[in-house]
Design an enzyme around this catalytic site. Structure first.
Site, mmCIF file in Angstrom:
data_model
loop_
_atom_site.group_PDB
_atom_site.id
_atom_site.type_symbol
_atom_site.label_atom_id
_atom_site.label_comp_id
_atom_site.label_asym_id
_atom_site.label_seq_id
_atom_site.Cartn_x
_atom_site.Cartn_y
_atom_site.Cartn_z
ATOM 1 N N ILE A 35 0.821 -1.232 0.000
ATOM 2 C CA ILE A 35 0.000 0.000 0.000
ATOM 3 C C ILE A 35 0.850 1.275 0.000
ATOM 4 C CG2 ILE A 35 -2.158 -0.911 0.946
ATOM 5 C CD1 ILE A 35 -1.252 0.227 3.679
ATOM 6 N N GLN A 97 13.795 -4.836 8.085
ATOM 7 C CA GLN A 97 12.448 -5.436 8.183
ATOM 8 C C GLN A 97 11.582 -4.621 9.141
ATOM 9 O OE1 GLN A 97 12.290 -9.550 9.526
ATOM 10 N NE2 GLN A 97 10.214 -9.822 8.722
ATOM 11 N N VAL A 98 10.333 -4.399 8.716
ATOM 12 C CA VAL A 98 9.381 -3.619 9.510
ATOM 13 C C VAL A 98 8.167 -4.475 9.873
ATOM 14 C CG1 VAL A 98 7.836 -1.613 9.462
ATOM 15 C CG2 VAL A 98 10.130 -1.430 8.485
ATOM 16 N N HIS A 103 8.117 -11.738 3.774
ATOM 17 C CA HIS A 103 7.558 -11.272 2.501
ATOM 18 C C HIS A 103 8.664 -10.980 1.513
ATOM 19 C CE1 HIS A 103 7.948 -7.948 5.360
ATOM 20 N NE2 HIS A 103 8.307 -7.200 4.331
ATOM 21 N N HIS A 105 9.502 -8.680 -1.689
ATOM 22 C CA HIS A 105 9.093 -7.492 -2.443
ATOM 23 C C HIS A 105 9.400 -7.726 -3.912
ATOM 24 C CE1 HIS A 105 8.938 -4.622 1.080
ATOM 25 N NE2 HIS A 105 9.814 -5.477 1.586
#
Ligand code: 5GP
Length: 141
Positions: A35, A97-98, A103, A105
């Protein structure tokens, strides 16, 4: 290593508790738009199995993420008329990493256009809807 947190945002997306712009799903993975895209078409591929990152994911689950990422990369290049595709996977804060559900990208790239910095801005929902539609069409063709 810190334990997997069942309340991370991607776990909520997998449980249907939080929406996403889904582009592709297999029995072991879910792919949806970021998003806050770093370029148009920025897509995330996640395993359905709980895994914090590359350091705890089972090899077979990561292999499925890689297999789907390969497919999404080709579709993203086509859908966004890209010149190339960047794949990234960050594990642990030191690596950037957040969100703590593994995941990949997948970022379509154009010659001479830099990626935006991470989390620069939330994309307009209408734009994300259009990008999801384009990716879904490219995945079918
Ligand atoms: P990381 O730095 O952990 O590899 O990247 C996390 C990514 O998740 C960022 O690119 C960020 O824009 C994206 N992100 C954060 N929150 C949400 C969300 O609620 N939905 C979606 N689709 N992406 C998110």
């Amino acid at each position: 290593m810190t334990a997997y947190d069942n309340d991370n945002i991607f776990a909520k997306i997998l449980r249907g508790e939080f929406p996403c712009y889904k582009v592709f799903e297999t029995d072991k993975t879910l792919s949806f738009l970021d998003i806050m895209p770093r370029a148009p078409g920025h897509t995330l591929v996640i395993p359905k199995a709980p895994a914090r990152n590359i350091l705890d994911i089972k090899p077979d689950d990561f292999a499925e993420v890689a297999r789907v990422s390969h497919r999404i990369a080709a579709a993203a290049k086509k859908a966004f008329n890209a010149d190339g595709v960047t794949l990234q996977q960050f594990s642990e804060p030191a690596a950037g990493q957040v969100v703590y559900h593994l995941h990949m990208h997948i970022v379509p790239r154009k010659v001479g256009v830099d990626m935006l910095p991470p989390a620069s801005r939330k994309e307009d929902p209408k734009v994300l809807e259009d990008h999801a539609t384009r990716l879904i069409a490219a995945l079918k063709s």
